[in-house]
Scaffold this active site. Structure first.
Site, PDB file in Angstrom:
ATOM      1  CE  LYS A  32      -4.246  -2.017   1.736  1.00 61.04           C
ATOM      2  NZ  LYS A  32      -3.864  -3.448   1.857  1.00 61.04           N
TER       3      LYS A  32
HETATM    4  C1  LIG Z   1      -4.503  -4.524   1.208  1.00 57.17           C
HETATM    5  C2  LIG Z   1      -3.743  -5.797   1.119  1.00 57.17           C
HETATM    6  C3  LIG Z   1      -4.099  -6.814   0.208  1.00 57.17           C
HETATM    7  C4  LIG Z   1      -5.332  -6.732  -0.684  1.00 57.17           C
HETATM    8  O1  LIG Z   1      -5.216  -5.735  -1.659  1.00 57.17           O
HETATM    9  P1  LIG Z   1      -6.508  -5.268  -2.501  1.00 57.17           P
HETATM   10  O2  LIG Z   1      -6.028  -4.163  -3.368  1.00 57.17           O
HETATM   11  O3  LIG Z   1      -7.515  -4.843  -1.487  1.00 57.17           O
HETATM   12  O4  LIG Z   1      -6.946  -6.445  -3.287  1.00 57.17           O
HETATM   13  C5  LIG Z   1      -3.309  -7.943   0.144  1.00 57.17           C
HETATM   14  N1  LIG Z   1      -2.226  -8.094   0.947  1.00 57.17           N
HETATM   15  C6  LIG Z   1      -1.858  -7.158   1.830  1.00 57.17           C
HETATM   16  C7  LIG Z   1      -0.678  -7.397   2.699  1.00 57.17           C
HETATM   17  C8  LIG Z   1      -2.584  -5.969   1.950  1.00 57.17           C
HETATM   18  O5  LIG Z   1      -2.214  -5.039   2.844  1.00 57.17           O
END
Ligand SMILES: *Cc1c(COP(=O)(O)O)cnc(C)c1O
Length: 466
Positions: free
Chosen positions: A112
């Site tokens: 993220k």
């Molecule tokens: C947010 C997150 C996901 C999922 O991502 P999306 O874009 O919501 O599909 C997967 N793995 C981790 C570690 C995350 O923080």
């Protein structure tokens, strides 16, 4: 570039407004009116570029006249210089033609950061230009809160308030939020659960009168278009590193809200040769059930070892549904209104088209642990539980061994030590050197009762212009 709503009724907006808007006024999500398309020759000419140079080429068409090119380049240089690896997103080989793309070298050790480090800078740039201030309010059960706080810590025109359920997030996750220094950063531990936090955020967006009209709320959740945009870049980067665009690629993506994998779908539509996209879910498998049986149906939330993928509905999926329905906003609106009441299906030919675009798999906790152990025994490489789900789905769904299979590594294993322990391994995942003192750093947060009036009063009192 203009942006339109997936439900067809809200006004089209430019990039700046889309950045500051969460949901469209008709309840839909914003998508670009048209996508840029790059030829194979053009993509090939990007070989050898740095991550931020590549990011500029991929993203600038979405931004264009909203930000001068030189300013955007500078912003990207700054954004991606905070990552603790020279290549920003390094590839690690697991097996013949099988790879993990490590997207966890940013400040909070999860993918993220790619989007939120940029989003903070974009917001501050646009707010400076408009002489405007916003309050970001969000609820988190873990990863998003820390990435958003890190992304906004240097923003002059943003105060950020993140609500987390008191004593219900892991210590690493809490410390990643509460040890970030900055006058504009406010952590609130609510004596309640995650749903309580989320409800307060939602209600506050619905009625912002507690801010006295002097500032406004902004959202940084995964429906924000700029987050998707930033995630398109690393598909290009991985492909170029492995012989693309002269070779096609397969990607497996640990999926919750469908943001990250939707970015891969866009990369393909923009001209990157991708022959397979695998949706990898945990037991919260609404997407896998839809892909395998054409039924979109909400089930009870299950708590798993991969908490960042624990969702009941997948908000960004609406953006794919919009394309599957020939960009007919009225059809999407009707479908999702029905989906809120019970299970829905789409026309058979549309669903068959979706099946051509994506494969899918759902992986339970036991298989997640088995995969962590298996890969460690094969390579002495530790996967976090989310990435392990991606690797398992990649191995189960793989169609062509001649095509490089890349699993997106979404988090660092040190963020999720419980899953590693549960897999039976005795090795302990270490925090990277730049975070090794996390447990010694001073924490700052305020514990408040599960009461919206108290939380709103706190916010009204603590954003900086009051
Ligand atoms: C947010 C997150 C996901 C999922 O991502 P999306 O874009 O919501 O599909 C997967 N793995 C981790 C570690 C995350 O923080």
């Amino acid at each position: 570039m203009r942006y339109i709503s997936t439900r067809g009724e809200a006004p089209a907006l430019g990039f700046e407004d889309v950045l500051l808007t969460g949901l469209a006024t008709d309840g839909g999500l914003y998508v670009p009116e048209s996508l840029p398309h790059f030829s194979v020759e053009e993509i090939r000419s990007w070989r050898g570029l740095s991550y931020s140079e590549l990011a500029f080429n991929v993203m600038y068409p979405f931004v264009d006249d909203a930000i001068p090119a030189d300013d955007f380049r500078k912003m990207l240089d700054e954004t991606y210089s905070v990552f603790a690896h020279q290549s920003v997103a390094p590839l690690v080989q697991l097996d013949t033609n099988e790879w993990v793309l490590e997207l966890f070298r940013g400040p909070t050790l999860a993918f993220k950061d790619f989007a939120l480090q940029l989003l903070g800078r974009l917001l501050d740039y646009v707010l400076e230009k408009r002489k405007q201030h916003v309050v970001i309010m969000g609820a988190t059960s873990g990863d998003t809160g820390s990435a958003a706080i890190e992304g906004c810590r240097r923003c002059e025109h943003v105060d950020i308030f993140i609500l987390h359920p008191h004593e219900r997030v892991s210590e690493v996750q809490r410390r990643q939020m509460t040890t970030v220094k900055g006058d504009n950063i406010h952590n609130i531990a609510v004596r309640g659960n995650f749903d309580d936090c989320q409800r307060m955020v939602k209600e506050s967006f619905g009625n912002q009168s507690f801010l006295g009209g002097k500032t406004q709320l902004a959202a940084v959740n995964s429906i924000n278009w700029a987050r998707i945009m930033a995630q398109i870049v690393y598909y290009f980067q991985a492909s170029l590193a492995l012989g693309g665009p002269d070779r096609s690629m397969a990607f497996s993506v640990p999926t919750g809200n469908f943001g990250d994998i939707f970015a891969g779908y866009l990369a393909k539509k923009m001209g990157l040769p991708i022959s397979q996209l695998v949706i990898a879910t945990n037991r919260n498998d609404i997407l896998h059930r839809f892909m395998s049986g054409n039924k979109y149906e909400q089930h009870q939330l299950e708590h798993t070892l991969s908490p960042s993928m624990d969702i009941m509905v997948s908000s960004n999926f609406e953006r794919l549904l919009f394309d599957l329905h020939g960009r007919d906003g009225a059809a999407v609106k009707l479908l999702l209104e029905n989906a809120a009441k019970g299970p829905v299906s789409i026309e058979e030919y549309r669903w068959k088209h979706a099946r051509k675009l994506f494969d899918s798999d759902a992986v339970d906790d036991k298989t997640t642990c088995d995969t962590i152990r298996e890969v460690y025994e094969q390579n002495e490489y530790l996967l976090d539980p989310h990435t392990a789900i991606g690797v398992r789905a990649a191995r189960n769904c793989r169609r062509d061994k001649a095509v490089p299979m890349v699993t997106l590594g979404t988090a660092h294993p040190a963020k999720f030590p419980d899953a590693i322990a549960e897999s039976g391994l005795t090795v302990k995942p270490e925090l990277p050197a730049h975070m090794a003192d996390l447990f010694e750093r001073e924490e700052r947060y305020t514990v408040l009762d599960n009461n919206i009036a108290g939380v709103q009063e706190f916010i009204a009192k603590h954003w900086k212009n009051t």
